[in-house]
Design an enzyme around this catalytic site. Sequence first.
Site, PDB file in Angstrom:
ATOM      1  N   TYR A  39      13.536 -46.810 103.002  1.00  0.00           N
ATOM      2  CA  TYR A  39      12.314 -46.062 102.699  1.00  0.00           C
ATOM      3  C   TYR A  39      11.715 -46.631 101.417  1.00  0.00           C
ATOM      4  O   TYR A  39      12.441 -46.935 100.460  1.00  0.00           O
ATOM      5  CB  TYR A  39      12.620 -44.578 102.494  1.00  0.00           C
ATOM      6  CG  TYR A  39      11.443 -43.794 101.951  1.00  0.00           C
ATOM      7  CD1 TYR A  39      10.498 -43.241 102.807  1.00  0.00           C
ATOM      8  CD2 TYR A  39      11.267 -43.630 100.579  1.00  0.00           C
ATOM      9  CE1 TYR A  39       9.404 -42.546 102.313  1.00  0.00           C
ATOM     10  CE2 TYR A  39      10.177 -42.933 100.072  1.00  0.00           C
ATOM     11  CZ  TYR A  39       9.248 -42.395 100.949  1.00  0.00           C
ATOM     12  OH  TYR A  39       8.167 -41.712 100.446  1.00  0.00           O
ATOM     13  N   GLU A  66       3.069 -45.467 101.690  1.00  0.00           N
ATOM     14  CA  GLU A  66       4.415 -45.063 102.101  1.00  0.00           C
ATOM     15  C   GLU A  66       4.819 -45.886 103.318  1.00  0.00           C
ATOM     16  O   GLU A  66       4.126 -45.863 104.347  1.00  0.00           O
ATOM     17  CB  GLU A  66       4.465 -43.569 102.445  1.00  0.00           C
ATOM     18  CG  GLU A  66       5.863 -43.098 102.825  1.00  0.00           C
ATOM     19  CD  GLU A  66       5.906 -41.616 103.168  1.00  0.00           C
ATOM     20  OE1 GLU A  66       6.553 -40.847 102.437  1.00  0.00           O
ATOM     21  OE2 GLU A  66       5.264 -41.225 104.171  1.00  0.00           O
TER      22      GLU A  66
END
Length: 396
Positions: free
Chosen positions: A118, A206
């Site tokens: 991530y 993101e």
Amino acid sequence: MNIHEYQGKEILKSFGVAVQEGIVAETVEQAVEAAKKMKTDYNSDWVVIKAQIHAGGRGKGGGVKLAKNLDEVKERATAILGMQLVTPQTGPEGKKVHKVLVAQDVYYPGASETKEFYMSVLLDRAKGRNIIMYSTEGGMDIEEVAEHTPHLIFKEEIDPKVGLQGFQARKIAFNLGLSGAAFKEMVKFVSALYKAYDSTDSSMFEINPVLKTSDDKIIAVDAKVDLDENALFRHPDYAAMRDKLEEDPTDVEASESNLNYVKLDGNVGCMVNGAGLAMATMDIIKIAGGEPANFLDVGGTANAQTVKAGFNIILKDPNVKAILINIFGGIVRCDRVAQGVIDAYNEIGDVPVPIICRLQGTNAEEAKKLIDESGLKVYSAIALKEASDLVTKVLA
């Protein structure tokens, strides 16, 4: 301003970030043709059909499906296009899917295991610095990782005076447990990602997941991008990426009329000029026994057209039982606003809810006289306490 995954990937590619390739499709036929092209251009026998909406958690909602042949491409695209996709970020009403991304399969077998990470870049407002947030535990359950195992979330602060330094990019790659070719690829990836974020005046990038492929490439499999609307005048090409179908129709109407509007859950609509006055007005509504139905700032130069647009937007909410107009006449004269209210009221016709109009400032007395002599069902006030009492009265 939010944009779609495929648009975010276009931006990333322009800054040298490696991404999972794909082709956007709006029909089943286009999806099938896109799958054929993915085979020709990238030798991808399998493809992933990904719903394009402005929300995360698409996989959990059934909006991301693997297709192993053209029949499955047709089947998956048929199921996803037009569906009302419900994810943890859409609310129970969900969002209708108008487009899909037909993306290459990047989880192919090879010399090493694939690994998902991530990574996001955003502003830490408390510290006034950009940060890169990253974790070894990428994928669909990153929210649970953040909640239950926060020690697995790392943060790297970027000094705005010097920008991202090479040692910081290497530190991130090291903390993600990479070595060899994958380590070098991650350093390049982080540097390019931060450059993309900084150069586009974004609020957030993101990437979940960032994938280490079986042959040690580092690529962005997803891209959730939030562009700073205040900087779009510098990026007209990005402003053109806005998809109004993904936005609430009332919000779109408000923005086109240059109104700052936020819908709330109350029963008293409010229209004011100035954000601070709007906050105070919502407090007054609560003190008077009501609940604010919206935040609506018509700006410092309110006129008949902006007032009319404000009326139309507020009246779309069936929960509204009264409207409080609270204008402070500093830049704008109160009598002009009053005339705008009268003109807007007459243009709309019969307004089904009571209106309290509080005008204070330049020519406030003249404004009150205009309202009182208009013959319309509008209560006028000058003092804020008077307006508050009128709200209590009409809601009784």
